[in-house]
Design a protein around this motif. Structure first.
Motif, short mmCIF file in Angstrom:
data_model
loop_
_atom_site.label_atom_id
_atom_site.label_comp_id
_atom_site.label_asym_id
_atom_site.label_seq_id
_atom_site.Cartn_x
_atom_site.Cartn_y
_atom_site.Cartn_z
N MET A 80 40.06 26.68 49.45
CA MET A 80 40.12 25.28 49.87
C MET A 80 39.46 24.38 48.82
SD MET A 80 39.35 25.61 53.97
CE MET A 80 39.15 23.84 54.16
N ASP A 81 38.33 24.82 48.28
CA ASP A 81 37.64 24.03 47.25
C ASP A 81 38.48 23.95 45.98
OD1 ASP A 81 35.54 23.64 48.97
OD2 ASP A 81 34.30 25.25 48.13
N VAL A 82 39.07 25.09 45.58
CA VAL A 82 39.85 25.11 44.34
C VAL A 82 41.08 24.22 44.46
CG1 VAL A 82 41.33 26.58 42.91
CG2 VAL A 82 39.04 27.35 43.54
N MET A 83 41.77 24.27 45.60
CA MET A 83 43.01 23.51 45.75
C MET A 83 42.76 22.01 45.84
SD MET A 83 45.25 25.81 45.50
CE MET A 83 46.78 24.98 45.94
N GLU A 84 41.50 21.60 45.92
CA GLU A 84 41.17 20.17 45.92
C GLU A 84 40.69 19.68 44.56
OE1 GLU A 84 38.30 19.70 48.98
OE2 GLU A 84 39.71 20.03 50.64
N LYS A 85 40.70 20.56 43.55
CA LYS A 85 40.24 20.18 42.22
C LYS A 85 41.25 19.25 41.54
CE LYS A 85 36.49 22.74 42.25
NZ LYS A 85 35.14 22.14 42.24
N ARG A 136 43.21 32.73 40.32
CA ARG A 136 42.13 33.22 39.45
C ARG A 136 40.82 32.49 39.71
NH1 ARG A 136 39.71 31.63 34.81
NH2 ARG A 136 38.86 33.27 33.46
N ASN A 137 40.89 31.16 39.80
CA ASN A 137 39.67 30.38 39.99
C ASN A 137 39.05 30.61 41.36
OD1 ASN A 137 39.46 28.61 37.49
ND2 ASN A 137 41.56 28.20 38.13
N ALA A 138 39.87 30.92 42.35
CA ALA A 138 39.32 31.21 43.67
C ALA A 138 38.72 32.60 43.74
CB ALA A 138 40.42 31.06 44.73
N LEU A 139 39.22 33.52 42.90
CA LEU A 139 38.70 34.88 42.91
C LEU A 139 37.37 35.02 42.17
CD1 LEU A 139 41.89 37.09 42.36
CD2 LEU A 139 40.45 37.02 44.38
N LEU A 140 37.06 34.11 41.27
CA LEU A 140 35.85 34.23 40.46
C LEU A 140 34.57 34.34 41.30
CD1 LEU A 140 36.60 31.80 37.49
CD2 LEU A 140 36.50 34.30 37.44
N PRO A 141 34.43 33.59 42.41
CA PRO A 141 33.20 33.75 43.21
C PRO A 141 33.17 35.01 44.06
CG PRO A 141 34.22 31.56 43.54
CD PRO A 141 35.23 32.44 42.88
N ILE A 142 34.28 35.76 44.12
CA ILE A 142 34.32 36.93 45.01
C ILE A 142 33.45 38.05 44.49
CG2 ILE A 142 35.84 38.61 46.12
CD1 ILE A 142 36.20 35.73 47.06
N LEU A 143 33.40 38.26 43.17
CA LEU A 143 32.61 39.35 42.60
C LEU A 143 31.13 39.20 42.90
CD1 LEU A 143 33.18 41.94 41.06
CD2 LEU A 143 32.79 40.71 38.92
N PRO A 144 30.54 38.00 42.72
CA PRO A 144 29.13 37.86 43.15
C PRO A 144 28.94 38.12 44.64
CG PRO A 144 29.76 36.03 41.74
CD PRO A 144 31.02 36.81 42.02
N LEU A 145 29.95 37.78 45.44
CA LEU A 145 29.86 38.06 46.88
C LEU A 145 29.76 39.56 47.13
CD1 LEU A 145 30.02 37.11 49.85
CD2 LEU A 145 32.50 37.31 49.66
N MET A 146 30.51 40.36 46.37
CA MET A 146 30.44 41.82 46.52
C MET A 146 29.04 42.31 46.21
SD MET A 146 34.10 42.94 44.87
CE MET A 146 33.78 44.69 45.13
N ALA A 147 28.40 41.71 45.20
CA ALA A 147 27.03 42.11 44.86
C ALA A 147 26.08 41.82 46.01
CB ALA A 147 26.58 41.38 43.60
N MET A 148 26.28 40.66 46.67
CA MET A 148 25.40 40.29 47.77
C MET A 148 25.60 41.17 48.99
SD MET A 148 25.26 36.12 47.63
CE MET A 148 27.04 35.89 47.69
#
Length: 343
Positions: A229-234, A257-269
């Motif tokens: 939702m955040d990416v599609m409003e850029k 791609r831009n929406a997937l970038l925050p997913i990897l840190p989420l996996m770490a958390m």
């Protein structure tokens, strides 16, 4: 990139060093005699106490004791369990892969179902499908993992009889330990009724995995939905629309791609959450993982097992979290610049 790598290596080394120091100090804080906590033996004479103190370097300075402890960790001489009289290295090498197997399957389910549902909910936000996705994520996240596990046992094991309620595989199948992953061990084993054993192991895995995956899937759904939702409003999305690109082209070329970038840190958390939930689920389903093993060690006051188990679990969580965090920053350097600017 090299500076970033050195920073994370430095962070990992310092954190692991702190964990080792805490692990070393645990026997001194456990109730009772420190020598008995380390050896499991109550000295019956001064000579026996002196011999045990010499073996564990308790007759030397605290630095000599710590150096001895470091040597035992490096050499794999982690001691013996009080209850089973088995090498702790052997017990951990059997129990820990079972936990890794459980959280691996749970994480795969969360990624396979959570990310697509989050994407669809974000693309169709404030529509009936999105309302259903949000409801699912809120309800799933609200369930305590132990309560969900008990509900699964009640419905699918006790009432319907579809799935087994405990264990890793039926005792009728003698599966030799090789990798520690039960499905791989069955496939690699030269044993009769291999297909039946494999099917039985899958049945045992389903309920514990789903119990862990429900909460993690809800987190992935909510985070992915918010991200898309955040990416599609850029602004660059609006620019792409003005050029006449279709919604499908915009999504796959710019949004995905831009929406997937925050997913990897989420996996770490989520690593610590997965480990915590797995330890709870293992106890409920009698899954022979490190969590169930640690709980039994606590009940039986097996102090060497508690000491090593806590150190191994902590080092695994810290190492994996820092590694994933480093990979996420390496893939998306702009994230590091943004965080530095925000500070």
């Amino acid at each position: 990139m090299i500076n970033l790598l050195l920073r994370y290596i430095n962070l990992m080394v310092i954190t692991i060093a702190v964990l080792v120091v805490i692990s070393f100090a645990l026997p001194y804080f456990f109730p009772g005699d420190t020598l008995t906590n380390l050896s499991g033996i109550v000295p019956e004479s001064d000579a026996q106490r002196a011999a045990l103190e010499a073996a564990y370097k308790l007759d030397g300075s605290i630095f000599a004791q710590f150096w001895h402890y470091l040597n035992t960790l490096v050499n794999g001489n982690w001691g013996v369990s009080f209850t089973s009289q088995t090498s702790l290295l052997k017990e951990v090498s059997i129990a820990f892969p079972a936990t890794i197997e459980l959280i691996t399957y749970a994480l795969l389910i969360s990624v396979i179902f959570g990310i697509p549902l989050g994407f669809l909910g974000g693309l169709w936000h404030h529509k009936p499908f999105d309302f259903g996705v949000v409801t699912f994520s809120v309800v799933s996240y609200s369930f305590p993992v132990f309560w969900l596990a008990l509900i699964f046992i009640t419905i699918f094991s006790l009432q319907l009889g579809f799935l087994p309620l405990s264990g890793r595989v039926n005792l009728l199948y003698d599966v030799p330990h090789q990798t520690g992953f039960i499905l791989l061990d069955i496939l690699r084993a030269d044993m009769p009724n291999k297909a039946d054993a494999f099917y039985d192991a899958i049945q045992h895995i389903i309920l514990p995995t789903l119990s862990i995956a429900f909460v993690t899937t809800a987190i992935f759904v909510r985070f992915t939905r918010r991200s898309i939702m955040d990416v599609m409003e850029k602004g660059y999305i609006d620019a792409a629309k003005s050029r006449g690109f279709t919604t499908k082209q915009i999504f796959f070329k710019h949004g995905l791609r831009n929406a997937l970038l925050p997913i990897l840190p989420l996996m770490a958390m989520q690593i610590s959450t997965l480990i915590t939930n797995a330890m709870v689920v293992e106890t409920i389903f009698s899954w022979p993982g490190i969590g169930n093993w640690l709980i039994q060690a606590i009940y039986q006051r097996d102090y060497p097992a508690i000491r090593i188990g806590m150190l191994v679990v902590s080092m695994f969580v810290v190492s994996l979290t820092i590694t994933i965090e480093f990979l996420s920053r390496a893939i998306d350097p702009a994230r590091d610049k943004f965080e530095r600017g925000a500070v």
